[in-house]
Design an enzyme around this catalytic site. Structure first.
Site, PDB file in Angstrom:
ATOM      1  N   LYS A 136      62.214  31.041  45.212  1.00 35.88           N
ATOM      2  CA  LYS A 136      62.574  29.830  44.483  1.00 35.88           C
ATOM      3  C   LYS A 136      62.209  28.544  45.203  1.00 35.88           C
ATOM      4  CE  LYS A 136      66.027  32.483  44.514  1.00 35.88           C
ATOM      5  NZ  LYS A 136      67.362  32.997  44.761  1.00 35.88           N
TER       6      LYS A 136
ATOM      7  N   SER B 153      72.776  30.579  52.880  1.00 32.83           N
ATOM      8  CA  SER B 153      71.807  29.802  53.665  1.00 32.83           C
ATOM      9  C   SER B 153      71.613  28.418  53.059  1.00 32.83           C
ATOM     10  CB  SER B 153      70.457  30.530  53.709  1.00 32.83           C
ATOM     11  OG  SER B 153      70.598  31.786  54.299  1.00 32.83           O
TER      12      SER B 153
ATOM     13  N   HIS C 116      75.096  37.289  56.991  1.00 29.58           N
ATOM     14  CA  HIS C 116      73.985  38.241  57.171  1.00 29.58           C
ATOM     15  C   HIS C 116      74.240  39.140  58.389  1.00 29.58           C
ATOM     16  CE1 HIS C 116      71.331  34.983  55.151  1.00 29.58           C
ATOM     17  NE2 HIS C 116      71.424  35.976  54.288  1.00 29.58           N
TER      18      HIS C 116
ATOM     19  N   ARG D 170      78.522  38.960  47.845  1.00 27.88           N
ATOM     20  CA  ARG D 170      79.567  38.002  48.229  1.00 27.88           C
ATOM     21  C   ARG D 170      80.592  37.825  47.126  1.00 27.88           C
ATOM     22  NH1 ARG D 170      75.319  33.484  49.533  1.00 27.88           N
ATOM     23  NH2 ARG D 170      74.667  34.455  47.614  1.00 27.88           N
TER      24      ARG D 170
HETATM   25  O1  PNS Z   1      67.869  36.282  50.670  1.00 21.36           O
HETATM   26  P1  PNS Z   1      67.380  36.325  49.239  1.00 21.36           P
HETATM   27  O2  PNS Z   1      66.511  35.136  48.927  1.00 21.36           O
HETATM   28  O3  PNS Z   1      68.506  36.496  48.257  1.00 21.36           O
HETATM   29  O4  PNS Z   1      66.478  37.650  49.148  1.00 21.36           O
HETATM   30  C1  PNS Z   1      65.832  37.963  47.943  1.00 21.36           C
HETATM   31  C2  PNS Z   1      64.807  39.106  48.152  1.00 21.36           C
HETATM   32  C3  PNS Z   1      63.831  38.752  49.248  1.00 21.36           C
HETATM   33  C4  PNS Z   1      65.535  40.380  48.512  1.00 21.36           C
HETATM   34  C5  PNS Z   1      64.083  39.260  46.789  1.00 21.36           C
HETATM   35  O5  PNS Z   1      63.633  38.017  46.337  1.00 21.36           O
HETATM   36  C6  PNS Z   1      62.880  40.196  46.874  1.00 21.36           C
HETATM   37  O6  PNS Z   1      63.059  41.404  46.895  1.00 21.36           O
HETATM   38  N1  PNS Z   1      61.658  39.607  46.917  1.00 21.36           N
HETATM   39  C7  PNS Z   1      60.422  40.339  46.983  1.00 21.36           C
HETATM   40  C8  PNS Z   1      59.675  40.307  45.625  1.00 21.36           C
HETATM   41  C9  PNS Z   1      60.189  41.418  44.728  1.00 21.36           C
HETATM   42  O7  PNS Z   1      60.137  42.589  45.044  1.00 21.36           O
HETATM   43  N2  PNS Z   1      60.703  41.022  43.552  1.00 21.36           N
HETATM   44  C10 PNS Z   1      61.261  41.941  42.587  1.00 21.36           C
HETATM   45  C11 PNS Z   1      62.703  42.300  42.941  1.00 21.36           C
HETATM   46  S1  PNS Z   1      63.348  43.564  41.895  1.00 21.36           S
END
Ligand code: PNS
Length: 169
Positions: free
Chosen positions: A47, A134, A23, A97
């Site tokens: 999740k 993570s 990150h 990644r």
């Molecule tokens: O670090 P992560 O868990 O891969 O991040 C995922 C994240 C936070 C970028 C994604 O889950 C997100 O955008 N969540 C907010 C809810 C949302 O907008 N969902 C629709 C995505 S198209």
């Protein structure tokens, strides 16, 4: 029309539970490309229930990014698209990644662009961190493995503190 790079305010969203060197590498590179970068911690990762609280995740990120004057840390609830619109960011940054990241990220990029007209730009993760996530960091650490080279020092401190708070050394 999407703004040109010099005026761009980039948002780098994620769970950051915890932040890793992968990150940090993306943040450092984004801070060179974009004049302003907001690292945005999602309040409730989709999740799972987070290992670190929102305050802890923000605090770790603030401490790890204090050397970058154009980077700030914030959080959001709900849809990323709504937050992007609210803070008037004009580009979303994500790290990629491995190829398997791409499928989900492509769908999310299309959805976010469809909702906001904001593009997602991908930075390829440094190959040193292509296997670092993570969730893997937590799993290895909680089983006693050495994660020191995969996370910033401040994150390692938080990992130890959290483990001590749960009664394990
Ligand atoms: O670090 P992560 O868990 O891969 O991040 C995922 C994240 C936070 C970028 C994604 O889950 C997100 O955008 N969540 C907010 C809810 C949302 O907008 N969902 C629709 C995505 S198209």
């Amino acid at each position: 029309m999407t703004s040109s790079l010099p005026q761009s305010h980039a948002i780098y969203p994620g769970s950051f539970d915890p932040p890793t060197n992968g990150h940090l590498d993306v943040i450092a590179r984004a801070s060179v490309i974009f004049p302003a970068v907001t690292v945005a911690v999602v309040v409730n990762p989709q999740k799972r229930s987070p290992h670190f609280t929102l305050d802890e995740r923000e605090e770790m990120l603030r401490r790890c990014t204090s050397e970058f004057p154009n980077v700030k840390v914030d959080h959001f609830r709900g849809l990323l698209a709504d937050y992007v619109t609210r803070i008037e960011a004009n580009v979303i940054v994500k790290g990629l990644r491995v190829v398997s990241d791409f499928e989900n990220e492509m769908a999310a990029a299309h959805m976010n662009r469809s909702l906001t007209n904001v593009d997602t730009m991908f930075l390829m993760s440094d190959s040193n961190y292509s296997f670092v996530s993570s969730s893997l960091i937590k799993e290895v650490f909680l089983q006693g493995g050495d994660i020191a080279r995969y996370v910033p020092d401040v994150v390692l401190e938080y990992m130890h503190q959290k483990r001590s708070a749960h009664g394990r050394k």
